[in-house]
Structures are given as C-alpha cells and as structure tokens.
Scaffold this motif. Structure first.
Motif, PDB file in Angstrom:
ATOM      1  N   LEU A   8      -1.738 -12.263   7.181  1.00  0.00           N
ATOM      2  CA  LEU A   8      -1.246 -10.716   7.295  1.00  0.00           C
ATOM      3  C   LEU A   8      -1.030 -10.331   8.576  1.00  0.00           C
ATOM      4  CD1 LEU A   8      -3.657  -9.476   4.341  1.00  0.00           C
ATOM      5  CD2 LEU A   8      -1.007  -9.680   4.001  1.00  0.00           C
ATOM      6  N   ALA A   9      -0.089  -9.600   8.775  1.00  0.00           N
ATOM      7  CA  ALA A   9       0.038  -9.282  10.057  1.00  0.00           C
ATOM      8  C   ALA A   9      -0.060  -7.742  10.165  1.00  0.00           C
ATOM      9  CB  ALA A   9       1.776  -9.303  10.472  1.00  0.00           C
ATOM     10  N   LEU A  10      -1.303  -7.273  10.830  1.00  0.00           N
ATOM     11  CA  LEU A  10      -1.333  -6.115  11.143  1.00  0.00           C
ATOM     12  C   LEU A  10      -0.530  -5.387  12.294  1.00  0.00           C
ATOM     13  CD1 LEU A  10      -5.190  -5.411  11.157  1.00  0.00           C
ATOM     14  CD2 LEU A  10      -3.790  -4.330   9.830  1.00  0.00           C
ATOM     15  N   LEU A  11       0.302  -4.534  11.956  1.00  0.00           N
ATOM     16  CA  LEU A  11       1.262  -4.072  12.996  1.00  0.00           C
ATOM     17  C   LEU A  11       0.520  -2.903  13.865  1.00  0.00           C
ATOM     18  CD1 LEU A  11       4.052  -3.534   9.993  1.00  0.00           C
ATOM     19  CD2 LEU A  11       3.418  -5.429  11.739  1.00  0.00           C
ATOM     20  N   GLY A  12       0.793  -3.204  15.066  1.00  0.00           N
ATOM     21  CA  GLY A  12       0.633  -2.183  16.236  1.00  0.00           C
ATOM     22  C   GLY A  12       1.201  -0.965  15.912  1.00  0.00           C
ATOM     23  N   GLY A  13       0.345   0.023  16.554  1.00  0.00           N
ATOM     24  CA  GLY A  13       1.068   1.249  16.538  1.00  0.00           C
ATOM     25  C   GLY A  13      -0.010   2.382  16.889  1.00  0.00           C
ATOM     26  N   THR A  14       0.302   3.650  16.015  1.00  0.00           N
ATOM     27  CA  THR A  14      -0.663   4.817  16.487  1.00  0.00           C
ATOM     28  C   THR A  14      -1.613   5.124  15.391  1.00  0.00           C
ATOM     29  OG1 THR A  14       1.123   6.256  15.641  1.00  0.00           O
ATOM     30  CG2 THR A  14       1.602   5.373  17.845  1.00  0.00           C
ATOM     31  N   SER A  15      -1.697   6.493  15.513  1.00  0.00           N
ATOM     32  CA  SER A  15      -2.660   6.953  14.438  1.00  0.00           C
ATOM     33  C   SER A  15      -2.405   6.831  13.012  1.00  0.00           C
ATOM     34  CB  SER A  15      -2.901   8.494  15.018  1.00  0.00           C
ATOM     35  OG  SER A  15      -1.697   9.207  14.894  1.00  0.00           O
ATOM     36  N   GLU A  16      -0.948   6.923  12.787  1.00  0.00           N
ATOM     37  CA  GLU A  16      -0.677   6.893  11.309  1.00  0.00           C
ATOM     38  C   GLU A  16      -0.734   5.355  11.076  1.00  0.00           C
ATOM     39  OE1 GLU A  16       3.736   6.785   9.204  1.00  0.00           O
ATOM     40  OE2 GLU A  16       3.245   7.964  10.767  1.00  0.00           O
ATOM     41  N   ALA A  17      -1.301   5.248   9.780  1.00  0.00           N
ATOM     42  CA  ALA A  17      -1.402   3.891   9.146  1.00  0.00           C
ATOM     43  C   ALA A  17      -0.234   3.112   9.263  1.00  0.00           C
ATOM     44  CB  ALA A  17      -2.040   4.030   7.815  1.00  0.00           C
ATOM     45  N   PRO A  18      -0.212   1.941   9.979  1.00  0.00           N
ATOM     46  CA  PRO A  18       1.048   1.143   9.991  1.00  0.00           C
ATOM     47  C   PRO A  18       1.112   0.348   8.599  1.00  0.00           C
ATOM     48  CG  PRO A  18      -0.685   0.227  11.148  1.00  0.00           C
ATOM     49  CD  PRO A  18      -1.104   1.464  10.956  1.00  0.00           C
ATOM     50  N   PRO A  19       2.182  -0.119   8.387  1.00  0.00           N
ATOM     51  CA  PRO A  19       2.388  -0.786   6.992  1.00  0.00           C
ATOM     52  C   PRO A  19       2.108  -2.038   7.400  1.00  0.00           C
ATOM     53  CG  PRO A  19       4.620  -0.504   7.997  1.00  0.00           C
ATOM     54  CD  PRO A  19       3.414   0.170   8.828  1.00  0.00           C
ATOM     55  N   MET A  20       1.634  -3.135   6.287  1.00  0.00           N
ATOM     56  CA  MET A  20       1.418  -4.209   6.411  1.00  0.00           C
ATOM     57  C   MET A  20       2.299  -5.300   5.549  1.00  0.00           C
ATOM     58  SD  MET A  20      -2.875  -4.310   5.310  1.00  0.00           S
ATOM     59  CE  MET A  20      -2.938  -6.085   5.632  1.00  0.00           C
ATOM     60  N   VAL A  21       2.818  -6.442   6.603  1.00  0.00           N
ATOM     61  CA  VAL A  21       3.994  -7.037   6.285  1.00  0.00           C
ATOM     62  C   VAL A  21       3.436  -8.596   6.199  1.00  0.00           C
ATOM     63  CG1 VAL A  21       6.140  -8.253   6.721  1.00  0.00           C
ATOM     64  CG2 VAL A  21       5.691  -5.801   7.273  1.00  0.00           C
ATOM     65  N   SER A  22       3.677  -8.977   4.862  1.00  0.00           N
ATOM     66  CA  SER A  22       2.951 -10.311   4.975  1.00  0.00           C
ATOM     67  C   SER A  22       3.883 -11.534   5.223  1.00  0.00           C
ATOM     68  CB  SER A  22       2.231 -10.583   3.345  1.00  0.00           C
ATOM     69  OG  SER A  22       3.379 -10.856   2.583  1.00  0.00           O
ATOM     70  N   MET A  23       3.521 -12.758   5.849  1.00  0.00           N
ATOM     71  CA  MET A  23       4.312 -13.681   6.149  1.00  0.00           C
ATOM     72  C   MET A  23       3.920 -14.980   5.652  1.00  0.00           C
ATOM     73  SD  MET A  23       5.599 -14.812  10.012  1.00  0.00           S
ATOM     74  CE  MET A  23       5.805 -16.342  10.404  1.00  0.00           C
ATOM     75  N   VAL A  24       4.592 -15.478   4.930  1.00  0.00           N
ATOM     76  CA  VAL A  24       4.513 -16.993   4.118  1.00  0.00           C
ATOM     77  C   VAL A  24       5.374 -18.009   4.797  1.00  0.00           C
ATOM     78  CG1 VAL A  24       3.992 -17.958   2.135  1.00  0.00           C
ATOM     79  CG2 VAL A  24       3.825 -15.820   2.148  1.00  0.00           C
TER      80      VAL A  24
END
Lengths: 269, 214
Positions: A8-24
């Motif tokens: 699970l890739a936690l995306l870098g970003g700012t105060s807004e909750a970033p979306p999570m994209v899974s990579m398999v």
C-alpha cells in the motif's frame, strides 16, 4: 502466476488526506533462461480519482514503472491498458481508473545463472481529482531461473501490436498515416495519440465502407521541437468506447514523405 | 505547429498586405505572435502589466502551491527541489534584465483571500523572489492556454511569444535517465533569443498537475 508482493503506497501530500493506491506485482514462479516472460503491476485507484496513461493528454504526468534486473537481462517497454478519455478544463486527458494492469516483457540471457533472481519495480504516478498527489512504491519480486520450467506463461490482455490484427494494414501516403481493416463489433474505430516530441498528429478522418474502415491521420513534423528525439507516430487504434474494447498499439517512424515544418508563426499552444 | 495553425498562418500571409504596423495580439497565445497583454495584481497588492515590461524578456511560470510538481512540499516540486530558483539565477546570468513572473490560476473551491494566503506561505517556504500574480477568474490562464503547473512561457523583448511548454525535460523522475543532465527549456530559449536565434525547441509538452480553473 505467483502473487509476489502487495504494498500500500501512502502518498505524499499536504493537510488534505491523500488517496491510497495499492500496487500488486505478479511474476511467473519459474522462468527459463533465454525465454521472455512478463511481469505485471496491478494498481488499484480509489473511486473518483485517476492516474495517467503513457501520454497524459492536456495535463498530468505519465505513470511509470521502472524495472531493475541483473545485467544482461533485456527489459521491454511498459505496456499500458487502454485509457479513458476524460474532459478537463485544460482539455482532454487520458485517464486510468479503478483496477488497472501494466506489463513489462523481460528476457533473461540464455546463460542466466540458475536459481533465484530478484527483480525490482519502482512505480510512480500522479493521482488527481480536484487536486493531485504523487504516489510511489518500490517492491522486489523473486523469480526462479530453472531450465526445466514449464515455459507456459500467461498472456496479458493489454493492447498488442497492430500486426496482431488480421487483415489490417498501415501505410504512409504523403503526410498521412492510413490504417485500413475490417470493422469490429465493439464499435467504430478511433485513435488515441501518444504525442512524441516534434510530431503532431491531427484529428483522424474515418471512412466506413461495407464491413471495412479507413482511418486517416494527418501528420506534421518539426525537427526543432523534436529536440533530438526519434520522429515516430505512436498511439492506440481503438474500437468502441469502453476501456475494455479492443485497442492496438501503433508505433511507426515518421516517413520521409512528411515534410518538415519551417513556419513557427501562428503556432498555437 | 498544429495543422490548423499552418493553414491559418498561410492564409494570413497570403491575405495580409505588407505593413510596418505590429500585428495586434491575438486573443490566444501563439508562438511567433504578440503575447496577449494582461494586468494582474500580485499577492502584495501591486499591479503588473505585460506591456510595462516591453524591451525586456519576460518569463511566465504557472504555479499551484498544492501541486507536487509546482509549489507543494515534494521532491518533484520545481520549487522544493530549488530548480526554479536555479532557473531564475541562470536567467539573470544570461540577461540581468529578465522579468520572471509567477501566475496562479488555480481557484477551484478557493477564495481569493485564501489563494493569496496560500501563495504568501509558499513564497516564504521556498524563498520565492519573483512577483506572484493572482489570476483568480482564470482569464489570463485561458488566454495563454496554460494547462499544467508548471507551464512555462518566454516572451521576447518585442512582446512576442517565443517558447511555451515544459519547465525542463523532467529527467529527475526517470531513473534510467538519471545519468543524463536535465535541460531547462526556458533557459535554453532565453539563451537562444539573446544569441539572435529562434528558440529550439519552441514548444514542448508541459507536464504537471492540470490547472484547476475556477
């Protein structure tokens, strides 16, 4: 096919909750020396978010999967699924949504040492909705180099070369690429351009006659804007409108019959 | 150059009588044509008009403080990675009179005040020493057809648009290209202009977040 790694890739970003994209990542359990095999990276993008195709279109950044393998192993180009054309205020973008798979063909040398070999994939994407975040994930998978491996590897259902489509022909006529072939039950033909530096592909003209089509792509070429890159016409010949409908990769060098552009005045962004 | 632009240009060349009067700026920015004039207010309340800078090369950078390729805190950001400040320094070395203006047209779901505050914070965080102009209604962005942040424009001392497109060739994110030095297209264009040459490339594909117009 072995499910090798999930991250699970936690995306870098700012105060807004970033979306999570899974990579398999998937790879065959065992491969033969000298025999090409395919690895896949499946990305799952959250609802209402999108990442970008190899040519993002009006805006965005191409999704990348960089593959590292031992010296002597040949790594092919990243193969993308068919994108969805999406209208944005800045123009049409080529979006990838939901669960998508990207593929790479790898050919080990015929003298590849037997045993476990590690292959590393580094994925990077720009995921957007009302705002954008960069996502990254790096994972290593292991494949067993075994001369007695079955040699039966899965075939990917990603767009293949145009040569795979029966009775379909592609040729140059002056400044235009002409593609002819039988129609597809999925729907009418179309073309999604993957812009190459210095090469401009105009809107296609499509003629339908009985059970066949003729698709004409006007091409202009400016060596100055090419900036040293090889001049190629690249994109997807598509049928129908759904992302699961057939698509075929077009990738041909610009013919010498295409006149280089000299004028710059009036060049529109 | 687009095919329609070739046809348009050819038509204009055939139809227009010889004249010494400069061509009027088109409504949309186009390479080789006078750049659309604009007047925008910066985050300190100062007005900036393109026409005031006639006689100097002007560089425009489309900006979004929330975009990871532009003003957000990400290694890919041209500001966080100091590539933008390096460009401004490089431009000054080529031509000390170059004017560098940053334009923000990203106003979707924002107030003007909020946009100004966000830009003020970015200016402090990244030590930005160029005016930051607010294009809240997106008029200027649409006239220049700014698509991404960053999206760069170079206007020569006669007010003619000479380059638009990417900030650089973005090699930083291509690991297989990591040994190749990246080239900054803006610096290259300004260097060409100062040498009396036509910028080459004059146009590249911009990369980055789509501009979120109001």
């Amino acid at each position: 096919m072995l499910l090798t790694m999930i991250c699970l890739a936690l995306l870098g970003g700012t105060s807004e909750a970033p979306p999570m994209v899974s990579m398999v990542a998937h790879a065959p359990e065992a491969i033969q020396p000298g025999v090409p095999f395919e690895i896949r990276c499946a990305l799952t993008i959250p609802d209402r978010w999108h990442i970008y195709w190899e040519d993002p279109g009006a805006s965005g950044v191409p999704t990348r999967i960089d593959v590292e393998a031992p010296d002597g192993w040949k790594i092919g180009p990243l193969r993308f699924p068919r994108p969805r054309r999406m209208s944005e205020p800045t123009g049409m973008v080529n979006a990838l949504e939901g669960r998508i798979e990207l593929g790479v063909t790898i050919e080990p040398p015929s003298d590849a040492p037997h045993g476990i070999t590690k292959i590393t994939m580094h994925g990077m994407w720009l995921v957007c909705r009302d705002r954008c975040f960069i996502g990254e994930a790096t994972r290593t998978i292991a494949v067993n180099v075994d001369p007695n491996a079955s040699g039966i590897h899965s075939q990917m259902d990603l767009p293949g070369p145009i040569h795979d489509r029966p009775e379909t022909d592609i040729r140059w006529e002056g400044d235009s690429v002409i593609i002819t072939g039988p129609l597809d039950p999925s729907g009418p033909p179309g073309f999604i351009v993957s812009n190459q530096p210095g090469v401009e592909v105009g809107s296609p003209t499509i003629h339908l006659k009985e059970s066949r089509f003729e698709l004409i792509l006007p091409v202009a070429y400016d060596a100055g804007d090419g900036d040293g890159h090889p001049a190629r016409v690249r994109g997807l010949l598509t049928f129908g409108t759904r992302i699961v409908d057939p698509a075929f990769i077009i990738d041909i060098p610009v013919a010498h019959t295409v006149r280089p552009l000299q004028l710059r005045e009036g060049d529109s962004p | 150059m687009t095919l329609s632009a070739i046809i348009t240009t050819a038509s204009l060349l055939l139809a227009a009588p010889p004249t010494s009067t400069p061509a009027p700026a088109p409504a949309k920015a186009a390479i080789g044509m006078p750049a659309p004039n604009f007047t925008l207010t910066d985050i300190d309340g100062k007005k900036h008009s393109l026409k005031d800078h006639k006689g100097r090369i002007v560089v425009l950078e489309w900006f979004n403080a929330g975009c990871p390729y532009s003003g957000a805190n990400a290694k890919q950001s041209i500001h966080a990675s100091k590539r933008a400040s390096a460009l401004r320094k490089g431009l000054k070395a080529v031509d000390s009179s170059v004017v560098y203006l940053i334009v923000d047209s990203t106003a979707r779901n924002k107030t003007r005040e909020g946009l100004i505050e966000t830009n003020q914070a970015a200016r402090t965080q990244w030590k930005i020493d160029a005016p930051m102009l607010i294009d809240f209604d997106g008029t200027v962005g649409r006239a220049y057809q700014a698509r991404t942040t960053p999206h760069m424009y170079v206007i020569d001392s006669d007010g003619v648009l000479r380059y638009h497109g990417a900030f650089d060739d973005n090699k930083q994110r291509h690991s297989e290209d990591s040994e190749k030095p990246s080239q900054n297209y803006v610096l290259k264009a300004v260097t060409h202009i100062k040498a009396g040459k036509t910028p080459s490339p004059a146009k590249t594909k911009p990369w980055g977040c789509g501009v979120k117009y109001k």
